[in-house]
Design a protein around this motif. Structure first.
Motif, PDB file in Angstrom:
ATOM      1  N   PHE A  29       0.822  -1.211   0.000  1.00  0.00           N
ATOM      2  CA  PHE A  29       0.000   0.000   0.000  1.00  0.00           C
ATOM      3  C   PHE A  29       0.857   1.262   0.000  1.00  0.00           C
ATOM      4  O   PHE A  29       0.385   2.342  -0.368  1.00  0.00           O
ATOM      5  CB  PHE A  29      -0.936   0.011   1.215  1.00  0.00           C
ATOM      6  N   PHE A  32       1.842   3.056  -3.742  1.00  0.00           N
ATOM      7  CA  PHE A  32       0.939   3.808  -4.615  1.00  0.00           C
ATOM      8  C   PHE A  32       1.443   5.218  -4.891  1.00  0.00           C
ATOM      9  O   PHE A  32       1.090   5.822  -5.897  1.00  0.00           O
ATOM     10  CB  PHE A  32      -0.465   3.833  -4.023  1.00  0.00           C
ATOM     11  N   THR A  91      -7.883   6.512  -9.658  1.00  0.00           N
ATOM     12  CA  THR A  91      -7.991   5.237  -8.925  1.00  0.00           C
ATOM     13  C   THR A  91      -6.868   5.124  -7.903  1.00  0.00           C
ATOM     14  O   THR A  91      -7.093   4.793  -6.731  1.00  0.00           O
ATOM     15  CB  THR A  91      -7.928   4.050  -9.901  1.00  0.00           C
ATOM     16  N   LEU A  92      -5.641   5.417  -8.347  1.00  0.00           N
ATOM     17  CA  LEU A  92      -4.487   5.341  -7.450  1.00  0.00           C
ATOM     18  C   LEU A  92      -4.576   6.398  -6.349  1.00  0.00           C
ATOM     19  O   LEU A  92      -4.212   6.133  -5.196  1.00  0.00           O
ATOM     20  CB  LEU A  92      -3.199   5.521  -8.255  1.00  0.00           C
ATOM     21  N   TYR A  94      -7.317   7.691  -5.004  1.00  0.00           N
ATOM     22  CA  TYR A  94      -8.322   7.302  -4.011  1.00  0.00           C
ATOM     23  C   TYR A  94      -7.768   6.217  -3.077  1.00  0.00           C
ATOM     24  O   TYR A  94      -8.013   6.253  -1.863  1.00  0.00           O
ATOM     25  CB  TYR A  94      -9.591   6.816  -4.707  1.00  0.00           C
ATOM     26  N   ILE A  95      -7.039   5.258  -3.633  1.00  0.00           N
ATOM     27  CA  ILE A  95      -6.440   4.215  -2.784  1.00  0.00           C
ATOM     28  C   ILE A  95      -5.375   4.820  -1.875  1.00  0.00           C
ATOM     29  O   ILE A  95      -5.268   4.475  -0.689  1.00  0.00           O
ATOM     30  CB  ILE A  95      -5.838   3.093  -3.661  1.00  0.00           C
ATOM     31  N   HIS A  96      -4.581   5.737  -2.421  1.00  0.00           N
ATOM     32  CA  HIS A  96      -3.513   6.392  -1.665  1.00  0.00           C
ATOM     33  C   HIS A  96      -4.092   7.189  -0.492  1.00  0.00           C
ATOM     34  O   HIS A  96      -3.566   7.129   0.627  1.00  0.00           O
ATOM     35  CB  HIS A  96      -2.738   7.307  -2.611  1.00  0.00           C
ATOM     36  N   ALA A  98      -7.090   6.686   0.885  1.00  0.00           N
ATOM     37  CA  ALA A  98      -7.711   5.736   1.810  1.00  0.00           C
ATOM     38  C   ALA A  98      -6.667   5.117   2.730  1.00  0.00           C
ATOM     39  O   ALA A  98      -6.895   4.961   3.935  1.00  0.00           O
ATOM     40  CB  ALA A  98      -8.444   4.642   1.027  1.00  0.00           C
ATOM     41  N   ARG A  99      -5.510   4.778   2.167  1.00  0.00           N
ATOM     42  CA  ARG A  99      -4.423   4.242   3.002  1.00  0.00           C
ATOM     43  C   ARG A  99      -3.973   5.270   4.029  1.00  0.00           C
ATOM     44  O   ARG A  99      -3.747   4.955   5.209  1.00  0.00           O
ATOM     45  CB  ARG A  99      -3.251   3.821   2.104  1.00  0.00           C
ATOM     46  N   TRP A 320     -14.634   1.402   7.094  1.00  0.00           N
ATOM     47  CA  TRP A 320     -15.172   0.562   6.023  1.00  0.00           C
ATOM     48  C   TRP A 320     -16.586   0.982   5.644  1.00  0.00           C
ATOM     49  O   TRP A 320     -17.003   0.835   4.475  1.00  0.00           O
ATOM     50  CB  TRP A 320     -15.106  -0.907   6.421  1.00  0.00           C
ATOM     51  N   VAL A 323     -15.892   3.788   3.261  1.00  0.00           N
ATOM     52  CA  VAL A 323     -15.478   3.285   1.941  1.00  0.00           C
ATOM     53  C   VAL A 323     -16.690   2.813   1.149  1.00  0.00           C
ATOM     54  O   VAL A 323     -16.849   3.139  -0.040  1.00  0.00           O
ATOM     55  CB  VAL A 323     -14.446   2.145   2.095  1.00  0.00           C
TER      56      VAL A 323
END
Length: 363
Positions: A29, A32, A91-92, A94-96, A98-99, A320, A323
């Motif tokens: 994670f 990213f 996409t990256l 949003y994941i970044h 969220a992490r 969660w 999310v």
């Protein structure tokens, strides 16, 4: 002494990418950020090459894109890499983010790092206008007109007149060409801020005693991420290039024909759903921008040593829920403006903002 330490320029690379001390328990994670850097480089290179053939004129813009697709050598590939690269970027991102939210990377002493990252995120929302298809034209909204007293003047300034026309397209093209270089500068500032205090880690407890070199331990992880990223984006470019776009954007822009259902790109949809959830125009605009800006105060609220949500059961469960709610807003943003989607959007908007307020209070 190695040349990477003797040479003034190579010593900077050495400090950031070779001998940089990192926590020994970082997972994939944490890769990213480097993936976003690779994606940004891809977007800049393909964007410069596309700009050599693009014509920022309302009468020629759509045809110039078709010229790129049909007549320029490998122009179709450049355009699809650029278009799908935008989807990959968000996409990256949003994941970044969220992490960062889950592991508390926004907290002191990394406040500056987080704020710069949020600014990069906000400034990345531009560029969809340039193909000059139906969605490109109709997604241009006069949001600034909601500002009291000066709103209409600001709209006409951005439009370059009293309606969306050639001047508008030229302004967006100029900004879109300039913005990636601003993003690159912000990314460098983000990287410098990162190496000032080093990365957070999954346990959420900072330590300066247990460190390993960035190379080869994490460069190898980053290369695995680069390989997987290449596979994913290549699938979309070569096998399903229009999956993440809207078919109406292959229709030339026509201000006299309104599309049956106006929606922005998928990565705008959660915030578009928040905009639509508020009946008042000014309130909707403020809520939409507030959904982005609310990320900034997080870095100044809590300074506790234990940052990760792994050991906070209530906040872990709420994360969660947040999310799921974010994906639900994304789905709602693509639905018609009618019941029950209006009520569901209002409920999801309340859940979205409530999470951040609870995070500030309980985190």
């Amino acid at each position: 002494m190695k040349i990477t330490k003797r040479n003034p320029l190579l010593s900077i690379v050495n400090d950031f990418l070779i001998d940089s001390p990192a926590a020994p328990n970082l997972t994939y994670f944490w890769s990213f950020g480097s993936l976003l850097g690779l994606n940004l480089v891809l977007m800049i290179i393909t964007g410069i090459l596309l700009a050599m053939h693009y014509v920022a004129n309302t009468a020629l813009a759509f045809d110039s894109v078709e010229h790129i697709m049909r007549d320029v050598n490998n122009g179709w590939m450049l355009r699809f890499f650029h278009a799908n690269g935008a989807s990959m970027f968000f996409t990256l991102v949003y994941i970044h983010i969220a992490r960062g939210l889950f592991y508390g990377s926004y907290r002191s002493p990394r406040a500056l790092l987080w704020v710069i990252g949020v600014i990069i995120f906000i400034t990345a929302f531009i560029g969809y206008v340039l193909p000059w298809g139906q969605m490109s034209l109709w997604v241009i909204t006069n949001l600034l007109s909601a500002i009291p007293w000066v709103g209409q003047d600001l709209v006409e300034l951005i439009w370059g007149g009293f309606s969306v026309d050639n001047a508008t397209l030229n302004r967006f093209f100029s900004l879109h060409y300039l913005m990636p270089f601003i993003l690159a500068a912000l990314a460098m500032a983000h990287l410098i801020a990162l190496h000032t205090h080093a990365s957070n880690n999954p346990l959420g407890i900072s330590s300066t005693s247990d460190r390993i070199r960035f190379h080869p331990y994490y460069t190898s992880k980053d290369l695995v991420g680069f390989f997987l990223f290449g596979i994913v984006i290549s699938y979309f470019v070569f096998y399903n290039p229009n999956y993440l776009g809207h078919p109406d954007n292959y229709i030339p822009a026509n201000s006299l024909v309104t599309p049956a259902h106006i929606v922005p790109e998928w990565y705008f949809l959660p915030f578009y759903a928040i905009l639509r959830a508020i009946p008042d125009k000014l309130g909707g605009v403020l809520a939409m921008f507030g959904a982005l800006v609310i990320l900034i105060p997080l870095s100044f609220i809590s300074t506790v040593n234990l940052r990760t949500l792994r050991f906070k059961p209530i906040l872990h469960a709420l994360f969660w829920i947040f999310v799921f709610n974010f994906f639900f807003l994304l789905w709602l943003g693509g639905k018609p403006i009618e019941e029950p989607f209006i009520s569901l959007g209002q409920f999801s908007t309340v859940v979205y903002f409530s999470y951040f307020f609870l995070l500030m209070i309980l985190g």
